[in-house]
Write an enzyme that holds these catalytic residues in place. Sequence first.
Site, PDB file in Angstrom:
ATOM      1  N   ILE A 123       0.836  -1.092   0.020  1.00  0.00           N
ATOM      2  CA  ILE A 123       0.065  -0.064   0.161  1.00  0.00           C
ATOM      3  C   ILE A 123       0.723   1.167  -0.052  1.00  0.00           C
ATOM      4  CG2 ILE A 123      -0.275  -0.081   2.500  1.00  0.00           C
ATOM      5  CD1 ILE A 123      -3.048   1.214   1.883  1.00  0.00           C
TER       6      ILE A 123
ATOM      7  N   GLY B 251       1.620   5.404   0.215  1.00  0.00           N
ATOM      8  CA  GLY B 251       1.039   6.416   1.117  1.00  0.00           C
ATOM      9  C   GLY B 251       0.269   5.869   2.465  1.00  0.00           C
TER      10      GLY B 251
ATOM     11  N   ILE C  33      -6.062   7.440   4.994  1.00  0.00           N
ATOM     12  CA  ILE C  33      -6.447   6.300   4.822  1.00  0.00           C
ATOM     13  C   ILE C  33      -5.500   4.938   4.653  1.00  0.00           C
ATOM     14  CG2 ILE C  33      -7.409   5.288   2.804  1.00  0.00           C
ATOM     15  CD1 ILE C  33      -9.102   8.076   2.463  1.00  0.00           C
TER      16      ILE C  33
ATOM     17  N   SER D 254       1.746   6.166   5.409  1.00  0.00           N
ATOM     18  CA  SER D 254       2.174   7.292   6.335  1.00  0.00           C
ATOM     19  C   SER D 254       0.891   8.047   7.130  1.00  0.00           C
ATOM     20  CB  SER D 254       3.225   8.338   5.908  1.00  0.00           C
ATOM     21  OG  SER D 254       3.004   8.802   4.821  1.00  0.00           O
TER      22      SER D 254
ATOM     23  N   TYR E  54      -7.816  18.091  -9.319  1.00  0.00           N
ATOM     24  CA  TYR E  54      -7.920  16.828  -8.549  1.00  0.00           C
ATOM     25  C   TYR E  54      -8.899  15.983  -9.121  1.00  0.00           C
ATOM     26  CZ  TYR E  54      -8.867  13.902  -4.496  1.00  0.00           C
ATOM     27  OH  TYR E  54      -8.823  12.607  -3.625  1.00  0.00           O
TER      28      TYR E  54
HETATM   29  P1  NDP Z   1      -3.217  12.405   3.274  1.00  0.00           P
HETATM   30  O1  NDP Z   1      -2.838  13.394   2.894  1.00  0.00           O
HETATM   31  O2  NDP Z   1      -3.585  11.925   4.880  1.00  0.00           O
HETATM   32  O3  NDP Z   1      -2.389  11.051   2.766  1.00  0.00           O
HETATM   33  C1  NDP Z   1      -1.812  11.146   1.443  1.00  0.00           C
HETATM   34  C2  NDP Z   1      -0.760  10.197   1.597  1.00  0.00           C
HETATM   35  O4  NDP Z   1      -0.193  10.229   0.237  1.00  0.00           O
HETATM   36  C3  NDP Z   1       0.310  10.255   2.449  1.00  0.00           C
HETATM   37  O5  NDP Z   1       0.817   9.047   3.046  1.00  0.00           O
HETATM   38  C4  NDP Z   1       1.486  10.886   1.673  1.00  0.00           C
HETATM   39  O6  NDP Z   1       2.736  10.564   1.850  1.00  0.00           O
HETATM   40  C5  NDP Z   1       1.304  10.256   0.221  1.00  0.00           C
HETATM   41  N1  NDP Z   1       1.903  10.559  -0.838  1.00  0.00           N
HETATM   42  C6  NDP Z   1       1.712  12.064  -1.378  1.00  0.00           C
HETATM   43  N2  NDP Z   1       2.344  12.318  -2.412  1.00  0.00           N
HETATM   44  C7  NDP Z   1       3.127  10.986  -2.467  1.00  0.00           C
HETATM   45  C8  NDP Z   1       4.163  10.771  -3.400  1.00  0.00           C
HETATM   46  N3  NDP Z   1       4.675  11.324  -4.486  1.00  0.00           N
HETATM   47  N4  NDP Z   1       4.748   9.549  -3.142  1.00  0.00           N
HETATM   48  C9  NDP Z   1       4.309   8.425  -2.160  1.00  0.00           C
HETATM   49  N5  NDP Z   1       3.408   8.815  -1.403  1.00  0.00           N
HETATM   50  C10 NDP Z   1       2.803  10.123  -1.615  1.00  0.00           C
HETATM   51  O7  NDP Z   1      -4.674  11.987   2.340  1.00  0.00           O
HETATM   52  P2  NDP Z   1      -5.813  10.608   2.512  1.00  0.00           P
HETATM   53  O8  NDP Z   1      -5.370   9.568   3.392  1.00  0.00           O
HETATM   54  O9  NDP Z   1      -7.113  11.534   2.518  1.00  0.00           O
HETATM   55  O10 NDP Z   1      -5.519  10.185   1.104  1.00  0.00           O
HETATM   56  C11 NDP Z   1      -5.498   9.095   0.567  1.00  0.00           C
HETATM   57  C12 NDP Z   1      -6.077   8.732  -0.656  1.00  0.00           C
HETATM   58  O11 NDP Z   1      -7.236   8.865  -0.605  1.00  0.00           O
HETATM   59  C13 NDP Z   1      -5.814   9.950  -1.980  1.00  0.00           C
HETATM   60  O12 NDP Z   1      -5.548   9.326  -2.987  1.00  0.00           O
HETATM   61  C14 NDP Z   1      -6.997  10.729  -1.564  1.00  0.00           C
HETATM   62  O13 NDP Z   1      -7.266  11.118  -3.092  1.00  0.00           O
HETATM   63  C15 NDP Z   1      -8.064   9.462  -1.787  1.00  0.00           C
HETATM   64  N6  NDP Z   1      -9.206  10.198  -1.142  1.00  0.00           N
HETATM   65  C16 NDP Z   1      -9.214  10.946   0.032  1.00  0.00           C
HETATM   66  C17 NDP Z   1     -10.619  11.601   0.432  1.00  0.00           C
HETATM   67  C18 NDP Z   1     -10.584  12.435   1.680  1.00  0.00           C
HETATM   68  O14 NDP Z   1     -11.690  13.067   1.799  1.00  0.00           O
HETATM   69  N7  NDP Z   1      -9.711  12.541   2.436  1.00  0.00           N
HETATM   70  C19 NDP Z   1     -11.767  11.440  -0.493  1.00  0.00           C
HETATM   71  C20 NDP Z   1     -11.700  10.486  -1.202  1.00  0.00           C
HETATM   72  C21 NDP Z   1     -10.429   9.825  -1.636  1.00  0.00           C
HETATM   73  P3  NDP Z   1       4.002  11.453   2.706  1.00  0.00           P
HETATM   74  O15 NDP Z   1       3.834  11.144   4.043  1.00  0.00           O
HETATM   75  O16 NDP Z   1       5.143  11.040   1.960  1.00  0.00           O
HETATM   76  O17 NDP Z   1       3.458  13.103   2.272  1.00  0.00           O
END
Ligand code: NDP
Length: 273
Positions: A9, A11, A16, A13, A145
């Site tokens: 999986i 992201g 979700i 860190s 987005y």
């Molecule tokens: P967060 O911002 O909490 O988490 C985003 C994650 O993506 C972090 O772990 C971040 O890691 C990682 N990430 C970002 N850029 C990169 C990169 N270049 N390479 C590797 N990892 C990366 O947001 P969410 O948990 O909400 O988002 C998770 C997914 O869920 C996303 O795809 C989002 O679009 C989707 N989503 C979210 C919704 C919401 O309302 N929250 C609704 C619908 C979908 P790092 O620690 O390195 O920054």
Amino acid sequence: MPEQKVVVITGASSGIGEASARLLAQNGYRVFGGARDPGRANPIPGVKFGTVDVTDESSVASFVEWVLTEAGKIDILINNAGVSLVGPVENTSIPEAASVFDTNVFGPLRMIRAALPSMRTARSGLIINISSVLGFLPAPFMGIYASSKHALEGLSESLDHEIRGFNVRVVLLEPTFTNTKLDVNAAHTQAPLGVYEGQTKATITAVQAQIKSAPSPQVVAEKILAVINGPYKMRQPVGGQATLRSRLRRFMPANAVDGSLRKSFGLGKVRTS
Ligand code: NDP
């Protein structure tokens, strides 16, 4: 004893990804979590962290190679890493838009290209792409987005046709607003808002209010577990709101959908000639 299934999986860190990695490990899966800086991720019992930046081809290749060396296979790939961008489409520069697509569309593509050969060879695999309700609905002032998630949906459906003969399937998980740091982490377009200032601010306020009262990422994690253990279905909205919106999009007259969407993004009716 059945063989432990291997999950990767991205992201993991935060938000979700973190909740899902934890729940899957608690349920007996062997979980490999990707983070750009694993040193900053909260340790999760049963989850091994590796470094991956999904915008970097060689980082993706060595991450996937590391998992395959450790575990010998990947049963489930969850493309969760994602970023958001807030601002009017007209004000968005191409580098700003490209950066979102690089993470949200080409990121999953890089991961898929790296992991798929081993799944095809094993003639078994599941790819779960974390899309969004905004993957089938528009979102004013989050147009880049939303279009990145629409692109991810098209890519996923096309790919699923190509690989199902190898017993590998693709699922689109479609959460609605979820209480994570996505909006706090979101970039904002750099150009002055100008004529869009009032509407953009109204939308930001509406989205922030919805995220604050939104369900926790645990709800999405539980859906992921259910998807892995349940019968295959391509599109999987998460929760009642997302399912309702998915049905409305398909079956309601366009005008009604348009009105309800504007309302939820803090925008009023506009009289057009
Ligand atoms: P967060 O911002 O909490 O988490 C985003 C994650 O993506 C972090 O772990 C971040 O890691 C990682 N990430 C970002 N850029 C990169 C990169 N270049 N390479 C590797 N990892 C990366 O947001 P969410 O948990 O909400 O988002 C998770 C997914 O869920 C996303 O795809 C989002 O679009 C989707 N989503 C979210 C919704 C919401 O309302 N929250 C609704 C619908 C979908 P790092 O620690 O390195 O920054």
